[in-house]
Structures are given as C-alpha cells and as structure tokens.
Design a protein around this motif. Sequence first.
Motif, PDB file in Angstrom:
ATOM      1  N   ALA B  65       1.936 -40.750  79.310  1.00 50.62           N
ATOM      2  CA  ALA B  65       2.987 -41.415  78.534  1.00 50.62           C
ATOM      3  C   ALA B  65       3.163 -40.708  77.195  1.00 50.62           C
ATOM      4  CB  ALA B  65       2.640 -42.887  78.327  1.00 50.62           C
ATOM      5  N   LYS B  66       2.040 -40.326  76.603  1.00 47.98           N
ATOM      6  CA  LYS B  66       2.070 -39.654  75.299  1.00 47.98           C
ATOM      7  C   LYS B  66       2.773 -38.303  75.395  1.00 47.98           C
ATOM      8  CE  LYS B  66      -1.742 -40.539  73.263  1.00 47.98           C
ATOM      9  NZ  LYS B  66      -3.171 -40.497  72.886  1.00 47.98           N
ATOM     10  N   ALA B  67       2.564 -37.623  76.540  1.00 51.09           N
ATOM     11  CA  ALA B  67       3.068 -36.256  76.689  1.00 51.09           C
ATOM     12  C   ALA B  67       4.533 -36.194  77.139  1.00 51.09           C
ATOM     13  CB  ALA B  67       2.203 -35.497  77.706  1.00 51.09           C
ATOM     14  N   GLY B  68       5.083 -37.313  77.624  1.00 50.78           N
ATOM     15  CA  GLY B  68       6.431 -37.271  78.189  1.00 50.78           C
ATOM     16  C   GLY B  68       7.470 -37.942  77.315  1.00 50.78           C
ATOM     17  N   SER B  69       8.725 -37.851  77.756  1.00 53.35           N
ATOM     18  CA  SER B  69       9.815 -38.509  77.032  1.00 53.35           C
ATOM     19  C   SER B  69      10.352 -39.655  77.883  1.00 53.35           C
ATOM     20  CB  SER B  69      10.943 -37.512  76.778  1.00 53.35           C
ATOM     21  OG  SER B  69      11.571 -37.203  77.999  1.00 53.35           O
ATOM     22  N   ASP B  70      11.006 -40.618  77.240  1.00 45.55           N
ATOM     23  CA  ASP B  70      11.490 -41.755  78.028  1.00 45.55           C
ATOM     24  C   ASP B  70      12.582 -41.323  79.014  1.00 45.55           C
ATOM     25  OD1 ASP B  70      13.165 -41.293  75.932  1.00 45.55           O
ATOM     26  OD2 ASP B  70      13.627 -43.395  75.549  1.00 45.55           O
ATOM     27  N   ASP B  71      13.360 -40.285  78.669  1.00 45.75           N
ATOM     28  CA  ASP B  71      14.364 -39.757  79.607  1.00 45.75           C
ATOM     29  C   ASP B  71      13.716 -39.310  80.913  1.00 45.75           C
ATOM     30  OD1 ASP B  71      16.360 -40.201  77.906  1.00 45.75           O
ATOM     31  OD2 ASP B  71      16.754 -38.095  77.379  1.00 45.75           O
ATOM     32  N   HIS B  72      12.634 -38.569  80.750  1.00 49.08           N
ATOM     33  CA  HIS B  72      11.932 -38.059  81.923  1.00 49.08           C
ATOM     34  C   HIS B  72      11.429 -39.211  82.789  1.00 49.08           C
ATOM     35  CE1 HIS B  72       9.193 -35.619  84.351  1.00 49.08           C
ATOM     36  NE2 HIS B  72       8.329 -36.597  84.169  1.00 49.08           N
ATOM     37  N   PHE B  73      10.825 -40.207  82.162  1.00 48.12           N
ATOM     38  CA  PHE B  73      10.271 -41.324  82.928  1.00 48.12           C
ATOM     39  C   PHE B  73      11.380 -42.154  83.578  1.00 48.12           C
ATOM     40  CE2 PHE B  73       6.765 -40.807  79.691  1.00 48.12           C
ATOM     41  CZ  PHE B  73       5.944 -40.113  80.574  1.00 48.12           C
ATOM     42  N   GLN B  74      12.529 -42.237  82.902  1.00 48.47           N
ATOM     43  CA  GLN B  74      13.647 -42.983  83.489  1.00 48.47           C
ATOM     44  C   GLN B  74      14.174 -42.273  84.739  1.00 48.47           C
ATOM     45  OE1 GLN B  74      16.537 -43.975  80.461  1.00 48.47           O
ATOM     46  NE2 GLN B  74      15.013 -45.116  79.301  1.00 48.47           N
ATOM     47  N   ASP B  75      14.270 -40.935  84.672  1.00 48.14           N
ATOM     48  CA  ASP B  75      14.694 -40.168  85.855  1.00 48.14           C
ATOM     49  C   ASP B  75      13.723 -40.373  87.007  1.00 48.14           C
ATOM     50  OD1 ASP B  75      16.817 -39.200  84.513  1.00 48.14           O
ATOM     51  OD2 ASP B  75      16.017 -37.178  84.186  1.00 48.14           O
ATOM     52  N   SER B 181       8.603 -37.734  94.235  1.00 45.74           N
ATOM     53  CA  SER B 181       9.059 -37.735  92.848  1.00 45.74           C
ATOM     54  C   SER B 181       8.009 -38.229  91.858  1.00 45.74           C
ATOM     55  CB  SER B 181      10.305 -38.619  92.703  1.00 45.74           C
ATOM     56  OG  SER B 181      11.310 -38.180  93.580  1.00 45.74           O
ATOM     57  N   ALA B 182       6.876 -38.681  92.369  1.00 48.11           N
ATOM     58  CA  ALA B 182       5.914 -39.358  91.496  1.00 48.11           C
ATOM     59  C   ALA B 182       5.028 -38.379  90.723  1.00 48.11           C
ATOM     60  CB  ALA B 182       5.049 -40.313  92.306  1.00 48.11           C
ATOM     61  N   GLU B 183       5.075 -38.443  89.406  1.00 50.59           N
ATOM     62  CA  GLU B 183       4.124 -37.738  88.550  1.00 50.59           C
ATOM     63  C   GLU B 183       3.445 -38.783  87.667  1.00 50.59           C
ATOM     64  OE1 GLU B 183       6.285 -34.662  86.514  1.00 50.59           O
ATOM     65  OE2 GLU B 183       7.113 -33.921  88.393  1.00 50.59           O
ATOM     66  N   PHE B 184       4.205 -39.262  86.669  1.00 48.01           N
ATOM     67  CA  PHE B 184       3.687 -40.368  85.854  1.00 48.01           C
ATOM     68  C   PHE B 184       3.359 -41.578  86.736  1.00 48.01           C
ATOM     69  CE2 PHE B 184       4.745 -44.296  83.455  1.00 48.01           C
ATOM     70  CZ  PHE B 184       3.702 -44.258  82.548  1.00 48.01           C
ATOM     71  N   TYR B 185       4.269 -41.877  87.683  1.00 44.59           N
ATOM     72  CA  TYR B 185       4.066 -43.074  88.495  1.00 44.59           C
ATOM     73  C   TYR B 185       2.957 -42.892  89.533  1.00 44.59           C
ATOM     74  CZ  TYR B 185       7.814 -45.245  85.998  1.00 44.59           C
ATOM     75  OH  TYR B 185       8.546 -45.783  84.986  1.00 44.59           O
ATOM     76  N   ALA B 186       2.545 -41.634  89.791  1.00 40.84           N
ATOM     77  CA  ALA B 186       1.362 -41.431  90.625  1.00 40.84           C
ATOM     78  C   ALA B 186       0.122 -41.933  89.879  1.00 40.84           C
ATOM     79  CB  ALA B 186       1.223 -39.962  90.992  1.00 40.84           C
ATOM     80  N   ALA B 187       0.115 -41.722  88.570  1.00 39.66           N
ATOM     81  CA  ALA B 187      -1.002 -42.232  87.756  1.00 39.66           C
ATOM     82  C   ALA B 187      -0.937 -43.759  87.661  1.00 39.66           C
ATOM     83  CB  ALA B 187      -0.959 -41.608  86.360  1.00 39.66           C
ATOM     84  N   VAL B 188       0.282 -44.289  87.574  1.00 36.31           N
ATOM     85  CA  VAL B 188       0.445 -45.750  87.591  1.00 36.31           C
ATOM     86  C   VAL B 188      -0.088 -46.305  88.911  1.00 36.31           C
ATOM     87  CG1 VAL B 188       2.132 -47.636  87.631  1.00 36.31           C
ATOM     88  CG2 VAL B 188       2.422 -45.734  86.013  1.00 36.31           C
TER      89      VAL B 188
END
Lengths: 67, 207
Positions: B65-75, B181-188
């Motif tokens: 979360a710290k390393a990414g932007s909200d745009d990226h996470f929204q996509d 498509s999961a990167e951040f959400y793979a960690a979730v």
Amino acid sequence: MDHKDKSSKPEKRGRREFLTLAGISAAGVGALAAAGTAEAAESKQTDKGQGYQETAHVRTYYELAKY
Amino acid sequence: MSEVHTTIVETSAEADFDGIRAGFYALLARLLARPLDDEFLDHVSRLEGDDSALGLALTKVAGLAKAGSDDHFQDEYSRLFYGQGQGGELLPFSSYYLTGQLYDAPLAAVRDDMATLGIQPTGSVKEPEDHIAGLLDMMHGLITGRFDAGTVNLVGQQDFYDRHIGPWASDFFADLKKADSAEFYAAVAELGLAFTDIEAEAFRLAA
C-alpha cells in the motif's frame, strides 16, 4: 439474539492461547485493534435513539472506511 | 476476592481479542468492498504486524500500500471485480461459490439470518448481500454489537461464520491470490487466508 445471554461465559483457555500465538494480540497489531475499537464505539453512539430504518443506524456494512 | 479478579482479567482478555478480531474483519471487508481511496490507503500503509504468519501478511499488505498509488489499486480492483462492464475475473459471492449460480439459496440463507439478527443493508449497496465484504462486515458487526441483536456471543458468531463464510472463503481467497490481475490483492488474499484459518481453528477450540 438469544445468544447474548450466554456471552458472559469465559472463553476456553485453548482458544485464548491459540489466538495469542496466532498473532491476535495487541502487541502484534496494536494499530488495528485501536482502529476496530474506535469504529465500534462510534457506531454505537450513532445508533442510540435512532429509528431502525435510518441510514445512520446500520451505517452499514460498506461504510467502514471511517474507522 | 481472587475469583472476582480472575473474572475481570479474563473478560478484558476476551475483549482485547474481540477488538482485534473485529478490526481484521473490518479491514478485510473494507479492502474487498471497493477500491482504495486516499484516506484508506494512508491508513492501510501505516499498519504493522508482528512476526506471526498473520502479522507478516499484514505487514506485506501495508508495504505494498505504501509503495503504490490509489490509481493503480483502483485499476487492479476493477480488473478483478468489475471488468469491462461484464464482470471482473472473480465473483466474490457465497451463492456463486457454493452453487455455481448468483442469487441462489446461499443468498437467501444470508438474508434470512440478516433478518433474524436485525442487519439491514442500505440502498447504496448494489451487490447482493452475500458479497465477501458484506459477510465479513457482518461478522464485525456481530462482534461489536453494531446491529439490533447487540453483541452476539461466540456461539452465534461461529454459527454465522460456519453458515456463510467458512464453506467458501478459503476457496475465494485462493482464487484471488492466483488471479491474473492480482498483485496488491494477492497480498490481501494471503491476509484473508491467514485470518480465516485462525478464526476457523479458534472457533473449533471454543466449541
């Protein structure tokens, strides 16, 4: 609902030890614990004295960002 | 005297566990309910865990979360759950996971229990109530006493969990973890797996 009456029954020791070892402890996730508690306290307050149908009551299950 | 003291200590220990459990349910519910916004991203990026499997999973989510932007996470969220107008990669609903159909008997079962427990959805939510985020948030509400039923004890919590979450959540989190498509959400998903593993075992120990 009727579950509430039994809620004072102490948790079993095995469960407590397991939860502690598993990382469900204030030391492990202090910020998260505080966040959860704050959210709970806030929604309790909001709920008081309001009609059940009002949006503010259940505040519902997608309105969690505020915690 | 000493017996009274013991009771107080035990009660407070239970309250601590429940506050943290409720926090995890709320966190996972919010992570999965909709894309991250600035405020929530800031909150998530400041979380810290210990060196337990759960704590490490939490730290990983926070680090990404710290390393990414909200745009990226929204996509990423859109590709996983919304798609291009025809659904994303995943359908995070109990009915779909348990019967292969949306709006089937498992959703009816959720609605029955919601009525019993005094849980009412607001009109702003378009997804059916058996969405993973909705069910996780309901667990949060049962623990904290947010709904009409008040604070629901462990037996009631386990009943709800076993009926609506336990039978499919680990399958869903496993799918989320390996989704294209999961990167951040793979960690979730890893956090979800770690937490639901703990909940399932803790309920078993309490029974």
